[in-house]
Design an enzyme around this catalytic site. Structure first.
Site, mmCIF file in Angstrom:
data_model
loop_
_atom_site.group_PDB
_atom_site.id
_atom_site.type_symbol
_atom_site.label_atom_id
_atom_site.label_comp_id
_atom_site.label_asym_id
_atom_site.label_seq_id
_atom_site.Cartn_x
_atom_site.Cartn_y
_atom_site.Cartn_z
ATOM 1 N N LYS A 124 0.655 -1.245 -0.127
ATOM 2 C CA LYS A 124 -0.133 0.024 -0.106
ATOM 3 C C LYS A 124 0.714 1.434 -0.005
ATOM 4 O O LYS A 124 0.365 2.386 -0.372
ATOM 5 C CB LYS A 124 -1.005 0.023 1.205
ATOM 6 C CG LYS A 124 -2.229 -0.957 1.016
ATOM 7 C CD LYS A 124 -3.036 -0.833 2.097
ATOM 8 C CE LYS A 124 -4.460 -1.981 1.782
ATOM 9 N NZ LYS A 124 -4.161 -3.175 1.957
HETATM 10 C C1 LIG Z 1 -4.379 -4.356 1.155
HETATM 11 C C2 LIG Z 1 -3.864 -5.625 1.214
HETATM 12 C C3 LIG Z 1 -4.214 -6.682 0.328
HETATM 13 C C4 LIG Z 1 -5.595 -6.554 -0.561
HETATM 14 O O1 LIG Z 1 -5.165 -5.507 -1.525
HETATM 15 P P1 LIG Z 1 -6.711 -4.782 -2.345
HETATM 16 O O2 LIG Z 1 -6.118 -3.866 -3.025
HETATM 17 O O3 LIG Z 1 -7.461 -4.344 -1.214
HETATM 18 O O4 LIG Z 1 -7.402 -5.834 -3.172
HETATM 19 C C5 LIG Z 1 -3.486 -7.630 0.345
HETATM 20 N N1 LIG Z 1 -2.452 -7.960 0.874
HETATM 21 C C6 LIG Z 1 -2.088 -6.661 1.999
HETATM 22 C C7 LIG Z 1 -0.931 -7.390 2.763
HETATM 23 C C8 LIG Z 1 -2.746 -5.964 1.977
HETATM 24 O O5 LIG Z 1 -2.243 -4.919 2.782
#
Ligand SMILES: *Cc1c(COP(=O)(O)O)cnc(C)c1O
Length: 481
Positions: A124
């Protein structure tokens, strides 16, 4: 580039929306999500030029297609400030820190795309760091300030705080369930000493935090008076920043621009894989987009059966890949908009059922047949699969992966095809999910430099009741009107 809502309206009735118009907003006024009016299509010449670019150049080239209302020199400065080796410090010694998202070869035809080298050790950061710099720029230009209110069970909150810390014109009020996050996640957030970061530890569960955010956002007078904004995963700028690494990885594992590549993506809110879908629509030769869920399999169910049935929050299960524990996938409407050939009336009809707590069923309609045309495949993974995959990848390749990445590799392997390279997206580092690593491997995951003793740093958070009035009062006391 102009943006339209998946439900047909614009951001301001009568005027076309540009990138900076939708930058600070959440949902469009009609309840839909912002989408570019048409995807830019890349030519063979464009792809050939992009193959030679470093991460920054690639990010600038792609983002300038979507953010063409930001002067090129300003956008270039924002991109350069965002994608620096100083921010993505967890690359390995044998990797070029300027690659930002290095690709690691596990075996011929199987690769891991390392997306977790940023400050909070999860993918993220890549989009959120850009968002922090875009917000600061846009607010500065308009001489405005913004108070970001969010709810987190872990990853999103820390990523947002590390992106917004110290930024001019921005304050963050982040609600988290008191005592419910891991010691590592708590330390990551609560050890931040920046005066513009406010951690509110709510006596309750994550849903209480989310309900408070919703209640505050629905108080339009309060929201306007204190300029409340969000950083949630439906933000278009976040999706657009994630497109970049699909291109980077594609070029890293191919020799020419006609080779197909498949990607496997651990998914929750459908933001990450949505970026892959858009890269494919822009002309990147992606063969399959493999969507992996955990036990919360709303999306796997849709891609297998054509039925989209968001769960009640109470039905959401707590799993060992907690960042994928979702009851409904907030970005999924973007894909459906393309699936129905951008017929906003059809999206409105489908979401009338969803927003009323129901479901929709595309099985037996021509739309179900079209899903495969968009390259999607899916699967689910369980706690036992996760442990098995973590062990197997460790034994085979000497590589320790986190629980979410394990879900992606497990499902990715099920859809692997001979002769087509498969790139599995690493969405977090194992250090964040030590408990499951201990269960799988009976050892501690390594911690990147700077995180060794994070739990012992002084922490600051305001413990508060799960009460909208108290949260509003806290904001009012800390955010000048
Ligand atoms: C947010 C997150 C996801 C999921 O991603 P999306 O964009 O919501 O589908 C998967 N793995 C981790 C470690 C995350 O922080």
């Amino acid at each position: 580039m102009e943006y339209v809502s998946t439900r047909g309206g614009g951001s301001t009735p009568g005027t076309p929306s540009r990138f900076t118009d939708i930058l600070l907003g959440g949902l469009m006024p009609d309840g839909g999500l912002a989408m570019p009016v048409a995807y830019p299509r890349l030519s063979a010449t464009d792809l050939a030029a992009m193959r030679r670019m470093n991460y920054r150049e690639l990010a600038f080239s792609l983002l300038s297609l979507f953010a063409d209302d930001i002067p090129a020199a300003d956008l270039a400065a924002i991109v350069d400030q965002t994608y620096t080796p100083e921010v993505y410090r967890n690359a390995r010694d044998d990797e070029n820190p300027r690659d930002i998202t290095p690709v690691r070869k596990l075996e011929p035809g199987l690769h891991l795309l390392a997306l977790s080298n940023g400050p909070t050790l999860a993918f993220k950061d890549i989009a959120m760091q850009l968002l922090g710099n875009l917000f600061e720029y846009a607010l500065g230009r308009a001489n405005q300030s913004l108070n970001i209110l969010g709810a987190t069970s872990g990853d999103t909150g820390s990523s947002a705080e590390y992106a917004m810390r110290g930024k001019r014109g921005i304050r963050v009020f982040m609600l988290s369930p008191h005592g419910k996050m891991s010691a590592f996640q708590t330390a990551q957030m609560f050890s931040l000493q920046d005066p513009n970061i406010h951690n509110l530890a709510v006596r309750g569960v994550f849903d209480d935090c989310q309900d408070i955010v919703k209640a505050v956002s629905n108080d339009h007078a309060f929201k306007a008076r204190y300029r409340i904004g969000t950083v949630n995963s439906i933000n278009w700028a976040r999706v657009s920043a994630q497109i970049v690494y699909y291109f980077k990885a594609y070029f890293a594992v191919t020799e020419n621009d006609s080779q197909p590549v498949s990607f496997s993506v651990p998914s929750g809110n459908f933001g990450n894989i949505c970026a892959g879908h858009i890269a494919r629509m822009m002309g990147l030769p992606i063969r399959k987009l493999i969507l992996a869920t955990n036990e919360n399999d709303v999306l796997d169910e849709f891609f297998r059966t054509g039925v989209y049935r968001p769960r009640a929050t109470a039905e959401t299960r707590q799993t060992s890949s907690p960042s994928m524990d979702i009851s409904k996938a907030s970005n999924f409407e973007r894909f459906v908009f393309d699936l129905v050939d951008r017929d906003a009336g059809k999206v409105r009809e489908l979401w009338a059922a969803v927003d009323a707590g129901g479901a929709f069923d595309l099985s037996g309609t021509p739309l179900f047949g079209r899903i495969a045309d968009f390259g999607f495949a899916s699967g689910r993974s369980t706690h036992a699969d996760r442990l098995e995959t973590i062990r197997d990848v460790y034994r085979r390749y000497g590589l320790m992966i986190d629980t979410h990445t394990a879900d992606g590799i497990k499902v990715g392997r099920e859809h692997r095809e001979p002769g087509v390279p498969l790139v599995c997206l690493e969405t977090a580092l194992p250090a964040k999910f030590a408990e499951t690593i201990r269960e799988a491997l009976d050892c501690e995951p390594p911690r990147p430099a700077g995180f060794e003793n994070i739990e012992t740093l002084p922490q600051r958070a305001e413990v508060i009741d799960a009460d909208v009035v108290q949260v509003k009062d806290y904001i009012a006391r800390h955010a000048p009107e």
